[in-house]
Design a protein around this motif. Structure first.
Motif, PDB file in Angstrom:
ATOM      1  N   GLU A  14       1.187  -1.263   0.260  1.00  0.00           N
ATOM      2  CA  GLU A  14      -0.237   0.139   0.068  1.00  0.00           C
ATOM      3  C   GLU A  14       1.186   1.382   0.369  1.00  0.00           C
ATOM      4  O   GLU A  14       0.379   2.140  -0.397  1.00  0.00           O
ATOM      5  CB  GLU A  14      -0.949   0.148   1.026  1.00  0.00           C
ATOM      6  CG  GLU A  14      -2.302   0.210   1.352  1.00  0.00           C
ATOM      7  CD  GLU A  14      -3.157  -0.204   2.203  1.00  0.00           C
ATOM      8  OE1 GLU A  14      -3.110   0.762   3.268  1.00  0.00           O
ATOM      9  OE2 GLU A  14      -3.837  -1.030   2.718  1.00  0.00           O
ATOM     10  N   ARG A  15       1.573   1.346   0.689  1.00  0.00           N
ATOM     11  CA  ARG A  15       2.720   2.243   1.416  1.00  0.00           C
ATOM     12  C   ARG A  15       3.386   2.672  -0.246  1.00  0.00           C
ATOM     13  O   ARG A  15       3.191   3.839  -0.859  1.00  0.00           O
ATOM     14  CB  ARG A  15       3.666   2.051   2.257  1.00  0.00           C
ATOM     15  CG  ARG A  15       4.289   3.519   1.880  1.00  0.00           C
ATOM     16  CD  ARG A  15       5.063   3.560   3.687  1.00  0.00           C
ATOM     17  NE  ARG A  15       6.117   4.789   3.809  1.00  0.00           N
ATOM     18  CZ  ARG A  15       7.171   5.140   3.385  1.00  0.00           C
ATOM     19  NH1 ARG A  15       8.132   3.776   3.541  1.00  0.00           N
ATOM     20  NH2 ARG A  15       8.093   5.954   3.538  1.00  0.00           N
TER      21      ARG A  15
ATOM     22  N   GLU B  72       2.695   9.385  -6.254  1.00  0.00           N
ATOM     23  CA  GLU B  72       3.421  11.255  -5.582  1.00  0.00           C
ATOM     24  C   GLU B  72       4.194  12.006  -6.949  1.00  0.00           C
ATOM     25  O   GLU B  72       4.176  11.920  -6.714  1.00  0.00           O
ATOM     26  CB  GLU B  72       3.057  10.861  -4.358  1.00  0.00           C
ATOM     27  CG  GLU B  72       1.935  10.884  -3.772  1.00  0.00           C
ATOM     28  CD  GLU B  72       2.353  10.860  -1.551  1.00  0.00           C
ATOM     29  OE1 GLU B  72       3.367  10.678  -1.476  1.00  0.00           O
ATOM     30  OE2 GLU B  72       1.527  10.558  -1.170  1.00  0.00           O
TER      31      GLU B  72
ATOM     32  N   ALA C 199       1.022   4.357  -3.142  1.00  0.00           N
ATOM     33  CA  ALA C 199       0.973   5.224  -2.602  1.00  0.00           C
ATOM     34  C   ALA C 199       2.287   6.489  -3.194  1.00  0.00           C
ATOM     35  O   ALA C 199       1.659   7.533  -3.727  1.00  0.00           O
ATOM     36  CB  ALA C 199       0.499   5.990  -0.836  1.00  0.00           C
ATOM     37  N   MET C 200       3.426   5.709  -2.607  1.00  0.00           N
ATOM     38  CA  MET C 200       4.278   6.857  -3.179  1.00  0.00           C
ATOM     39  C   MET C 200       4.736   6.714  -4.419  1.00  0.00           C
ATOM     40  O   MET C 200       4.678   7.680  -5.064  1.00  0.00           O
ATOM     41  CB  MET C 200       5.959   6.391  -2.162  1.00  0.00           C
ATOM     42  CG  MET C 200       6.174   6.965  -1.026  1.00  0.00           C
ATOM     43  SD  MET C 200       7.025   5.218  -0.386  1.00  0.00           S
ATOM     44  CE  MET C 200       8.576   6.354  -0.415  1.00  0.00           C
TER      45      MET C 200
END
Lengths: 244, 366
Positions: A14-15, A22, A18-19
């Protein structure tokens, strides 16, 4: 750039996603996998450019995934991710292989991705043997595709001039490895019965002798009998005795 | 530190003062036996050296009687004055012990000289003085040798204890980097998606590390240890999701037992890392705490599933071994070989068990 995210921990994936989100439109996550087997399936199905690959995973770890993929014609670039892995990291440093340490920093991630394309797959080969864990599968190239055969399903390896013929529960395949390295990598799975053959310790059921005094090994699930050379007969008998 | 010691637990500082005394507990059976043995050897030596032919057995009896009287009376006095001696430093305590032993010798010599029938020729004033001085001479030499012996014993056991304590600390301080960085990664992820959960994870992580960094000599209750383990497992559950399932089987009457901190946690961590993580579908860890042997033994037990195909319970794997050796060393140092870590493995289950005699736990509780 098409990216596949591989990690057995949902929150870690998930992280990363998300990164990557971005970092901009240049990068798109095409899929996720939560173990090594899934990763290979996804690579074959989705053809990603880059793999963010966790090392510690159930069902085949990241290093083995990389070794199998290295044989693939359209192998993706690989960036390993790990929380801490002394041995693997030492090997990576030596081979200039890309890796990221968890918790991954956004800046590092972006730098690695930019470099990802230049990474050499050949370098991965040298990780083999450094890692404490052994391969759990043998990979076979099949018309540009990649097939993975679990070690436990292999009945024998027989050297045949340039190739090695590998007989397994789903058929016979040709692989490009040497009997010697296979014998050294999997001593608990295979026993040498001839200059040109290794047979599965699990599959061997007995020894047969013909009227000329030649010995043959019998394997379960395999009608073929394999030559056993004179100098290997005693070792095989001892093994059969210990198996009961 | 000192102040809180004195304030909260004066008996502990008394105990540590006694530990600092080089004289062993002379009232213990082992030491008493040792003293009697040394005294008897001395009696043999004196008899062999001084006795006339034909008189050996009679002399041996008398000399043994004399020497044993001195030895036992000295032991009794030193044992009684132990709390007093403990307040002195070891040099002064040694001098005091030396004086006590010679005083006893003098007393016993005086008494025996007046009561034992001797030929009149040997009963003069000069013979009296001579008798006392000889006895004092012998007792001085023997007292010096014996005290020296106890001192060397004390030194070697002290250095052994220090060594094992430092090893325990070093092992306990070994922060498992995998766990730390994975947890940080999880927290980083949660800060975006679920700040509340992230907060909880930070609290749990703090509790686990506080325990790792705490005083190794301080014992904690099993209930507290279980709470640390629960914090640890909550972090791992965030990481592994529903792959990790935990079943607690804790008998409530076991929770007040005092145990060394982080006895259970490393075994649970082993079960998670080596037992559950390699399984794609995960599995269940069961943790038991119960009294067995009619309540004479505390039994702690952790099981995790074994799966031959995934090779997830090889007892010899390095990480496993490290935790096991650590725990074995600590059990050995604390319970003098009466408590064991037992590893059992069958086709479907891996079990790590620690049995500790309740008597040992209570002894350490003081």
């Amino acid at each position: 750039m098409k990216i596949l995210v591989v990690d057995d921990e949902a929150l870690a994936r998930e992280r990363l996603i998300a990164m990557l989100d971005e970092l901009g439109d240049d990068y798109s996550v095409v899929g996720q996998a939560e173990n090594g087997m899934q990763a290979i399936e996804q690579v074959l199905a989705l053809q990603p450019d880059t793999l963010l690959l966790d090392i510690h995973m159930p069902k085949m770890n990241g290093l083995e995934v990389a070794l199998h993929l290295a044989k693939h014609e359209h192998a993706p670039a690989i960036i390993f991710t790990t929380a801490y892995d002394e041995h693997a990291l030492a090997a990576f440093e030596a081979q200039a292989i890309a890796y990221l340490l968890k918790p991954i920093q956004a800046e590092q991630l972006s730098i690695s991705l930019q470099k990802a394309r230049q990474l050499q797959q050949g370098q991965l080969k040298d990780i083999q043997g450094r890692d404490e864990s052994k391969r759990t599968h043998i990979s076979v190239k099949l018309r540009g595709d990649l097939q993975l055969i679990p070690i436990a399903d292999v009945q024998y390896f027989r050297a045949d001039q340039k190739y090695i013929e590998m007989r397994h529960s789903a058929g016979t395949s040709l692989i490009e490895e040497s009997l010697k390295t296979l014998e050294e990598e999997f001593p608990e799975y295979f026993i040498r019965v001839h200059r040109n053959a290794l047979i599965s310790i699990k599959a061997v059921t007995g020894i047969e002798r013909d009227s000329l005094g030649r010995s043959y090994a019998l394997l379960s699930g395999c009608e073929e009998k394999l030559d056993v050379s004179r100098r290997h007969v005693t070792g095989l008998r001892r093994l059969l005795k210990s198996k009961g | 530190m000192k102040q809180s010691d004195r304030h909260s637990a004066p008996h502990i500082s008394q105990q540590s003062r006694l530990d600092g005394l080089f004289l062993p507990d002379l009232c213990s059976i082992r030491i008493l036996f040792l003293v009697i043995f040394i005294a008897q050897l001395l009696a043999f030596i004196i008899t062999l050296a001084a006795s006339e032919m034909g008189e050996i057995w009679l002399d041996l009896g008398l000399i043994s009687l004399f020497v044993q009287w001195v030895a036992l009376a000295s032991v009794l006095l030193l044992c009684l004055s132990r709390p007093f001696l403990a307040r002195l430093d070891n040099t002064r305590a040694a001098i005091a012990s030396f004086v006590v032993i010679n005083f006893v010798t003098l007393l016993v010599s005086e008494v025996s000289f007046s009561y034992i029938a001797l030929p009149d020729a040997a009963r003069g004033e000069a013979a009296h003085i001579d008798f006392l001085l000889r006895n004092l001479g012998i007792s001085s030499i023997v007292a010096l040798l014996t005290l020296r012996y106890f001192y060397i014993q004390y030194r070697s056991s002290k250095s052994m204890r220090a060594e094992s304590a430092s090893r325990i600390e070093a092992l306990q301080a070994r922060i498992r980097p995998h766990f730390l960085f994975n947890s940080m990664n999880i927290i980083a992820s949660l800060t975006r998606s679920d700040p509340k959960l992230a907060e909880q994870a930070v609290e749990n992580l703090s509790q686990v590390f506080r325990a790792s960094l705490s005083d190794t000599k301080k014992q904690i209750s099993l209930g507290e240890e279980i709470s640390i383990c629960k914090s640890y497992l909550q972090i791992e559950m965030l990481r592994l999701g529903d792959r990790l399932r935990v079943n607690w089987q804790i008998d409530s009457d076991t929770e007040n037992n005092m145990i060394p901190p982080l006895l259970l946690q490393p075994l649970i961590e082993n079960a998670v890392v080596h037992g559950i993580e390699p399984l794609a579908e995960g599995g269940e860890i069961t943790i038991y705490a119960q009294h067995i042997d009619d309540g004479k033994t505390l039994s702690l037990c952790i099981t995790n599933p074994c799966d031959a195909e995934n090779d997830n319970c090889i007892p010899s794997s390095k990480g496993n071994q490290l935790a096991h050796n650590n725990i074995k060393a600590r059990l050995n140092a604390l319970y003098e070989g009466l408590s064991h870590l037992i590893i059992e493995k069958d086709a479907s289950k891996y079990t790590a068990r620690i049995d500790i005699p309740i008597a040992m736990l209570n002894r350490k509780e003081e």
